[in-house]
Design an enzyme around this catalytic site. Structure first.
Site, mmCIF file in Angstrom:
data_model
loop_
_atom_site.group_PDB
_atom_site.id
_atom_site.type_symbol
_atom_site.label_atom_id
_atom_site.label_comp_id
_atom_site.label_asym_id
_atom_site.label_seq_id
_atom_site.Cartn_x
_atom_site.Cartn_y
_atom_site.Cartn_z
ATOM 1 N N HIS A 161 0.847 -1.193 0.000
ATOM 2 C CA HIS A 161 0.000 0.000 0.000
ATOM 3 C C HIS A 161 0.886 1.249 0.000
ATOM 4 O O HIS A 161 2.029 1.188 0.468
ATOM 5 C CB HIS A 161 -0.860 0.044 1.275
ATOM 6 C CG HIS A 161 -2.018 -0.910 1.296
ATOM 7 N ND1 HIS A 161 -2.296 -1.714 2.374
ATOM 8 C CD2 HIS A 161 -2.995 -1.163 0.384
ATOM 9 C CE1 HIS A 161 -3.383 -2.432 2.118
ATOM 10 N NE2 HIS A 161 -3.824 -2.121 0.926
ATOM 11 N N CYS A 248 -2.891 0.720 9.738
ATOM 12 C CA CYS A 248 -3.920 -0.247 9.276
ATOM 13 C C CYS A 248 -4.924 -0.621 10.360
ATOM 14 O O CYS A 248 -6.026 -1.060 10.069
ATOM 15 C CB CYS A 248 -3.267 -1.540 8.805
ATOM 16 S SG CYS A 248 -1.834 -1.350 7.760
HETATM 17 N N1 GLY Z 1 -2.844 -8.797 5.544
HETATM 18 C C1 GLY Z 1 -3.251 -7.520 5.170
HETATM 19 C C2 GLY Z 1 -3.565 -7.409 3.739
HETATM 20 O O1 GLY Z 1 -2.874 -8.033 2.953
HETATM 21 O O2 GLY Z 1 -4.471 -6.771 3.331
#
Ligand code: GLY
Length: 253
Positions: A161, A248
């Site tokens: 991300h 997150c």
């Molecule tokens: N484990 C977090 C993701 O890959 O979205």
């Protein structure tokens, strides 16, 4: 100032989520305690915590940040790009409708995950990643424009991300690692370059008067302290095993 955080308890099935880390299986009991410490740290920052029950069918659902984009004007519900994570946004939408009059959504074929959305003051940056496609990013841009925010698209080459490799901690200070250190789109900021060995800690978060930082990354800790910030460290070993960072684990607004 942020007032609220939404978090979701760690699922006992957490170890079956998506990961590329090769750091081994997370230990549920340790992840549970680390999640509690994280929640306590947010409380110390002055946030009221809304803690959702674990969702055993969705091992990655503790990473609530991916399900929505929230700011002082509106909430935008994401359409997650990872097939196994689709549907995580459904309950989050219901929760956010209690806080927000305006709730928009990213619609298919657009996909977008909150981990790809970085806010810097009134400007947003959206990572084009394996999870966020151009259609999703452009939908977000259109929505945000209505509320006076600009939005630029950033191509990702290596990281999961956008916020895996970049974090804004206020006052023009941008923490960056890897592919983002020299990206011209960010060159007007005060770039704090994270050492290769500490790149995991790039994903830190400014929450009111503190910066939350993953525990055990001393060089970055010194750099951020040197800029005058108070730091709260949170042990993140188990979330790291599942490709998750500090941002997150919550939606903050
Ligand atoms: N484990 C977090 C993701 O890959 O979205």
């Amino acid at each position: 100032m942020f007032k609220h955080a939404i978090i979701r308890d760690v699922s006992k099935n957490f170890q079956n989520g998506i990961t590329t880390s090769k750091l081994g299986k997370p230990v549920y009991s340790t992840a549970f305690l680390q999640h509690k410490d994280y929640s306590d740290a947010l409380e110390k920052c002055g946030l009221k915590i809304l803690s959702l029950k674990a969702e055993e069918k969705s091992p990655d659902s503790t990473f609530v940040e991916d399900t929505a984009i929230v700011n002082e004007d509106l909430a935008i519900i994401a359409n997650l790009g990872a097939p196994s994570r689709k549907g995580e946004e459904v309950e989050i939408k219901k929760v956010l409708e209690k806080f927000y009059n305006i709730v928009e959504s990213i619609e298919k074929p657009g996909t977008l995950e909150g981990g790809d959305v970085l806010r810097i003051e009134e400007d947003y940056f959206v990572g084009l990643s394996q999870r966020t496609n151009k259609k999703g990013a452009l939908q977000l841009k259109e929505i945000l424009k209505t509320y006076g925010y600009s939005c630029s698209l950033v191509k990702l080459n290596k990281v999961l991300h956008l916020k895996t490799g970049i974090a804004y901690i206020g006052d023009g200070n941008l923490i960056t690692s890897g592919e983002f250190v020299k990206n011209p789109i960010f060159q007007d900021f005060n770039i704090i370059k994270v050492d290769k060995g500490e790149s995991y800690a790039t994903n830190c978060i400014r929450v009111n008067n503190y910066v939350l930082l993953a525990k055990g990354f001393e060089k970055l800790k010194r750099s951020i302290s040197g800029l005058g910030y108070d730091i709260l460290e949170v042990d993140m070993t188990e979330f790291r095993k599942m490709d998750g960072g500090l941002s997150c684990l919550s939606l903050r607004f």
